[in-house]
Design a protein around this motif. Sequence first.
Motif, PDB file in Angstrom:
ATOM      1  N   LYS A  40       0.829  -1.203   0.000  1.00 52.04           N
ATOM      2  CA  LYS A  40       0.000   0.000   0.000  1.00 52.04           C
ATOM      3  C   LYS A  40       0.869   1.260   0.000  1.00 52.04           C
ATOM      4  O   LYS A  40       0.417   2.331   0.368  1.00 52.04           O
ATOM      5  N   SER A  41       2.104   1.127  -0.431  1.00 52.19           N
ATOM      6  CA  SER A  41       3.043   2.245  -0.354  1.00 52.19           C
ATOM      7  C   SER A  41       2.809   3.324  -1.405  1.00 52.19           C
ATOM      8  O   SER A  41       3.178   4.469  -1.200  1.00 52.19           O
ATOM      9  N   ASN A  42       2.209   2.988  -2.530  1.00 52.12           N
ATOM     10  CA  ASN A  42       1.918   3.985  -3.564  1.00 52.12           C
ATOM     11  C   ASN A  42       0.807   3.453  -4.472  1.00 52.12           C
ATOM     12  O   ASN A  42       0.381   2.306  -4.341  1.00 52.12           O
ATOM     13  N   GLU A  43       0.352   4.294  -5.384  1.00 48.67           N
ATOM     14  CA  GLU A  43      -0.775   3.923  -6.254  1.00 48.67           C
ATOM     15  C   GLU A  43      -0.486   2.690  -7.113  1.00 48.67           C
ATOM     16  O   GLU A  43      -1.357   1.847  -7.321  1.00 48.67           O
ATOM     17  N   ASP A  44       0.743   2.570  -7.623  1.00 50.21           N
ATOM     18  CA  ASP A  44       1.092   1.410  -8.448  1.00 50.21           C
ATOM     19  C   ASP A  44       1.033   0.119  -7.639  1.00 50.21           C
ATOM     20  O   ASP A  44       0.532  -0.902  -8.120  1.00 50.21           O
ATOM     21  N   ALA A  45       1.538   0.172  -6.413  1.00 49.49           N
ATOM     22  CA  ALA A  45       1.511  -1.012  -5.548  1.00 49.49           C
ATOM     23  C   ALA A  45       0.077  -1.383  -5.196  1.00 49.49           C
ATOM     24  O   ALA A  45      -0.301  -2.557  -5.219  1.00 49.49           O
ATOM     25  N   ILE A  46      -0.742  -0.388  -4.897  1.00 50.30           N
ATOM     26  CA  ILE A  46      -2.146  -0.654  -4.571  1.00 50.30           C
ATOM     27  C   ILE A  46      -2.848  -1.300  -5.762  1.00 50.30           C
ATOM     28  O   ILE A  46      -3.571  -2.284  -5.604  1.00 50.30           O
ATOM     29  N   ALA A  47      -2.611  -0.790  -6.946  1.00 51.06           N
ATOM     30  CA  ALA A  47      -3.234  -1.359  -8.142  1.00 51.06           C
ATOM     31  C   ALA A  47      -2.772  -2.790  -8.388  1.00 51.06           C
ATOM     32  O   ALA A  47      -3.527  -3.613  -8.902  1.00 51.06           O
ATOM     33  N   ALA A  48      -1.548  -3.106  -8.003  1.00 54.25           N
ATOM     34  CA  ALA A  48      -1.003  -4.444  -8.233  1.00 54.25           C
ATOM     35  C   ALA A  48      -1.442  -5.456  -7.175  1.00 54.25           C
ATOM     36  O   ALA A  48      -1.590  -6.641  -7.489  1.00 54.25           O
ATOM     37  N   TYR A  49      -1.660  -5.024  -5.937  1.00 57.34           N
ATOM     38  CA  TYR A  49      -1.867  -5.977  -4.844  1.00 57.34           C
ATOM     39  C   TYR A  49      -3.202  -5.884  -4.107  1.00 57.34           C
ATOM     40  O   TYR A  49      -3.582  -6.815  -3.405  1.00 57.34           O
ATOM     41  N   ILE A  50      -3.914  -4.777  -4.191  1.00 56.63           N
ATOM     42  CA  ILE A  50      -5.118  -4.576  -3.389  1.00 56.63           C
ATOM     43  C   ILE A  50      -6.347  -4.562  -4.305  1.00 56.63           C
ATOM     44  O   ILE A  50      -6.379  -3.847  -5.302  1.00 56.63           O
ATOM     45  N   PHE A  51      -7.390  -5.362  -3.915  1.00 55.39           N
ATOM     46  CA  PHE A  51      -8.568  -5.532  -4.763  1.00 55.39           C
ATOM     47  C   PHE A  51      -9.844  -5.382  -3.946  1.00 55.39           C
ATOM     48  O   PHE A  51      -9.853  -5.622  -2.740  1.00 55.39           O
ATOM     49  N   ASP A  52     -10.933  -5.018  -4.626  1.00 54.75           N
ATOM     50  CA  ASP A  52     -12.231  -4.877  -3.962  1.00 54.75           C
ATOM     51  C   ASP A  52     -12.914  -6.216  -3.727  1.00 54.75           C
ATOM     52  O   ASP A  52     -13.707  -6.342  -2.801  1.00 54.75           O
ATOM     53  N   THR A  53     -12.634  -7.211  -4.557  1.00 51.55           N
ATOM     54  CA  THR A  53     -13.302  -8.507  -4.432  1.00 51.55           C
ATOM     55  C   THR A  53     -12.286  -9.641  -4.507  1.00 51.55           C
ATOM     56  O   THR A  53     -11.203  -9.477  -5.089  1.00 51.55           O
ATOM     57  N   PRO A  54     -12.614 -10.818  -3.964  1.00 47.81           N
ATOM     58  CA  PRO A  54     -11.694 -11.951  -4.076  1.00 47.81           C
ATOM     59  C   PRO A  54     -11.570 -12.412  -5.527  1.00 47.81           C
ATOM     60  O   PRO A  54     -10.505 -12.859  -5.942  1.00 47.81           O
ATOM     61  N   GLU A  55     -12.653 -12.269  -6.303  1.00 48.53           N
ATOM     62  CA  GLU A  55     -12.594 -12.677  -7.709  1.00 48.53           C
ATOM     63  C   GLU A  55     -11.566 -11.855  -8.484  1.00 48.53           C
ATOM     64  O   GLU A  55     -10.799 -12.398  -9.280  1.00 48.53           O
ATOM     65  N   ASP A  56     -11.535 -10.530  -8.243  1.00 44.26           N
ATOM     66  CA  ASP A  56     -10.550  -9.675  -8.921  1.00 44.26           C
ATOM     67  C   ASP A  56      -9.130 -10.091  -8.570  1.00 44.26           C
ATOM     68  O   ASP A  56      -8.251 -10.154  -9.423  1.00 44.26           O
ATOM     69  N   CYS A  57      -8.914 -10.384  -7.305  1.00 46.78           N
ATOM     70  CA  CYS A  57      -7.590 -10.816  -6.847  1.00 46.78           C
ATOM     71  C   CYS A  57      -7.211 -12.142  -7.500  1.00 46.78           C
ATOM     72  O   CYS A  57      -6.103 -12.298  -8.025  1.00 46.78           O
ATOM     73  N   CYS A  58      -8.128 -13.102  -7.490  1.00 45.90           N
ATOM     74  CA  CYS A  58      -7.852 -14.425  -8.068  1.00 45.90           C
ATOM     75  C   CYS A  58      -7.587 -14.329  -9.564  1.00 45.90           C
ATOM     76  O   CYS A  58      -6.693 -14.992 -10.090  1.00 45.90           O
ATOM     77  N   GLN A  59      -8.367 -13.501 -10.270  1.00 44.11           N
ATOM     78  CA  GLN A  59      -8.168 -13.363 -11.711  1.00 44.11           C
ATOM     79  C   GLN A  59      -6.788 -12.789 -12.031  1.00 44.11           C
ATOM     80  O   GLN A  59      -6.178 -13.156 -13.021  1.00 44.11           O
ATOM     81  N   LYS A  60      -6.303 -11.900 -11.181  1.00 44.75           N
ATOM     82  CA  LYS A  60      -4.995 -11.281 -11.427  1.00 44.75           C
ATOM     83  C   LYS A  60      -3.848 -12.263 -11.155  1.00 44.75           C
ATOM     84  O   LYS A  60      -2.856 -12.282 -11.870  1.00 44.75           O
ATOM     85  N   TYR A  61      -3.970 -13.090 -10.112  1.00 44.41           N
ATOM     86  CA  TYR A  61      -2.834 -13.903  -9.669  1.00 44.41           C
ATOM     87  C   TYR A  61      -2.918 -15.393  -9.977  1.00 44.41           C
ATOM     88  O   TYR A  61      -1.940 -16.103  -9.792  1.00 44.41           O
ATOM     89  N   TYR A  62      -4.059 -15.889 -10.420  1.00 46.03           N
ATOM     90  CA  TYR A  62      -4.187 -17.325 -10.660  1.00 46.03           C
ATOM     91  C   TYR A  62      -4.807 -17.562 -12.025  1.00 46.03           C
ATOM     92  O   TYR A  62      -5.772 -16.915 -12.391  1.00 46.03           O
ATOM     93  N   SER A  63      -4.263 -18.492 -12.773  1.00 46.55           N
ATOM     94  CA  SER A  63      -4.782 -18.759 -14.115  1.00 46.55           C
ATOM     95  C   SER A  63      -6.155 -19.414 -14.017  1.00 46.55           C
ATOM     96  O   SER A  63      -6.463 -20.071 -13.019  1.00 46.55           O
ATOM     97  N   PRO A  64      -6.989 -19.253 -15.053  1.00 46.11           N
ATOM     98  CA  PRO A  64      -8.355 -19.771 -14.999  1.00 46.11           C
ATOM     99  C   PRO A  64      -8.462 -21.276 -14.783  1.00 46.11           C
ATOM    100  O   PRO A  64      -9.456 -21.755 -14.278  1.00 46.11           O
ATOM    101  N   ASP A  65      -7.452 -22.042 -15.159  1.00 45.69           N
ATOM    102  CA  ASP A  65      -7.555 -23.485 -14.982  1.00 45.69           C
ATOM    103  C   ASP A  65      -7.069 -23.948 -13.609  1.00 45.69           C
ATOM    104  O   ASP A  65      -7.075 -25.130 -13.313  1.00 45.69           O
TER     105      ASP A  65
END
Length: 194
Positions: free
Chosen positions: A128-153
């Motif tokens: 949470k140190s800056n806007e880029d970090a927040i955009a990369a690591y912090i999400f409003d929903t678990p689905e958004d987080c999972c879609q960013k870090y885990y492949s669909p399969d």
Amino acid sequence: CCNIHFKGKTCDVVQSGCKPPSSSDDIQLPSCASPGWYTDKKHKGGCTNSEDYPHEWLYPPERNMVFFSTFNECCSAFFKGVECKKYDFKCDIDPDIGREFLCGSEWHPDPETHTGCSNDAIYPSKWKSNEDAIAAYIFDTPEDCCQKYYSPDLSCQVRDACKNPEDGVTRIEITLEPTPVPTTRTPTLQPTLR
């Protein structure tokens, strides 16, 4: 002022600072609270109820293995059959200390399990140190987080710290998209019709 200059003694707050105790009779241990009795490197050979414990111990699974509601329970867990010294700071034992940190509102990759996303308040501050970090690591929903870090399969485990205040962990499986073929190595021999 009082905590810095008169720690461990009573201290009256006045308009322009603090006033030291008037006599040695006024000296009292500070009012404090601890999640329980524990042992650590500072208090060798015994258990303490001091407020001076690592913040990380407030979270599962350490919390349930480190803090005990009584001095005797702590000694039984760590010093069975051996002398156990009592380092009593007269702190109130409050098992709810730190519980507010377990449940957060933001979703992030789960650094505890490395298998999904969580909404607990335990993650590196640099996320949470800056806007880029927040955009990369912090999400409003678990689905958004999972879609960013885990492949669909692959399945993404979601650890919702708000659902189970007792141990802070409830796990559910989220598959990002239906798969055209089973994702297990061996297909189920008796699938349900639902």
